[in-house]
Design a protein around this motif. Sequence first.
Motif, short mmCIF file in Angstrom:
data_model
loop_
_atom_site.label_atom_id
_atom_site.label_comp_id
_atom_site.label_asym_id
_atom_site.label_seq_id
_atom_site.Cartn_x
_atom_site.Cartn_y
_atom_site.Cartn_z
N PHE A 1 0.61 -1.30 0.05
CA PHE A 1 -0.13 -0.03 0.18
C PHE A 1 1.04 1.19 -0.06
CE2 PHE A 1 -2.63 3.27 2.52
CZ PHE A 1 -3.53 3.30 1.43
N GLY A 2 2.08 1.24 0.80
CA GLY A 2 2.81 2.29 0.84
C GLY A 2 3.56 2.52 -0.36
N VAL A 3 4.18 1.47 -1.03
CA VAL A 3 4.79 1.59 -2.16
C VAL A 3 3.95 2.03 -3.49
CG1 VAL A 3 5.94 0.14 -4.05
CG2 VAL A 3 6.61 -0.14 -1.68
N ALA A 4 2.98 1.65 -3.23
CA ALA A 4 1.77 2.05 -4.59
C ALA A 4 1.55 3.61 -4.22
CB ALA A 4 0.57 1.14 -4.36
N LEU A 5 1.11 3.88 -3.01
CA LEU A 5 0.97 5.42 -3.06
C LEU A 5 2.04 6.19 -3.21
CD1 LEU A 5 -1.87 5.61 0.16
CD2 LEU A 5 -2.10 5.57 -2.30
N THR A 6 3.10 5.96 -2.70
CA THR A 6 4.31 6.65 -3.07
C THR A 6 4.75 6.85 -4.59
OG1 THR A 6 5.44 5.80 -0.87
CG2 THR A 6 6.96 6.74 -2.69
N LEU A 7 4.72 5.69 -5.20
CA LEU A 7 4.77 5.71 -6.69
C LEU A 7 3.59 6.30 -7.33
CD1 LEU A 7 6.32 4.37 -9.27
CD2 LEU A 7 4.77 2.56 -9.10
N ILE A 8 2.78 6.38 -7.10
CA ILE A 8 1.43 7.38 -7.73
C ILE A 8 2.03 8.77 -7.23
CG2 ILE A 8 -0.81 8.00 -7.48
CD1 ILE A 8 -1.43 5.06 -6.95
N ALA A 9 2.23 9.03 -6.09
CA ALA A 9 2.57 10.49 -5.62
C ALA A 9 3.75 11.06 -6.55
CB ALA A 9 2.79 10.61 -4.27
N LEU A 10 4.94 10.12 -6.80
CA LEU A 10 6.11 10.62 -7.39
C LEU A 10 5.65 10.82 -9.05
CD1 LEU A 10 8.89 8.41 -5.81
CD2 LEU A 10 8.41 10.71 -5.76
N LEU A 11 4.73 10.06 -9.51
CA LEU A 11 4.44 10.13 -10.81
C LEU A 11 3.71 11.27 -11.14
CD1 LEU A 11 3.68 6.41 -11.97
CD2 LEU A 11 5.61 7.91 -12.80
#
Length: 103
Positions: A28-38
């Motif tokens: 969950f954290g990795v997915a949200l971090t990736l979305i935020a960075l993109l």
Amino acid sequence: MAAMVTAYFLLPLDRLGPRRPVLSWFLFGVALTLIALLLLRQVVHVLLGVRDVRPGLVIPLLMSLSILVFATAYQALAQRPGELHGIATRLDSSTSRWSPSPP
């Protein structure tokens, strides 16, 4: 968009949740971090005037992906008895309004 929704309904996400809480929170954290960075990358490209940037295409896709990530998290939480009331299927977690279980 169709591929993301299809993946949401077909991937074996039932293995996440209370059975593997550390893995679930990590993903969950990795997915949200990736979305935020993109999203941040798109905003920076627009502000800097980079050519061939398509924020009107990418940003709605990323927003839709974030909705599916949260729907997956709600579904994982609902697998634990008494955690969330009214979420029985993946469709419930992506469309219905949920409320905490009554005490």
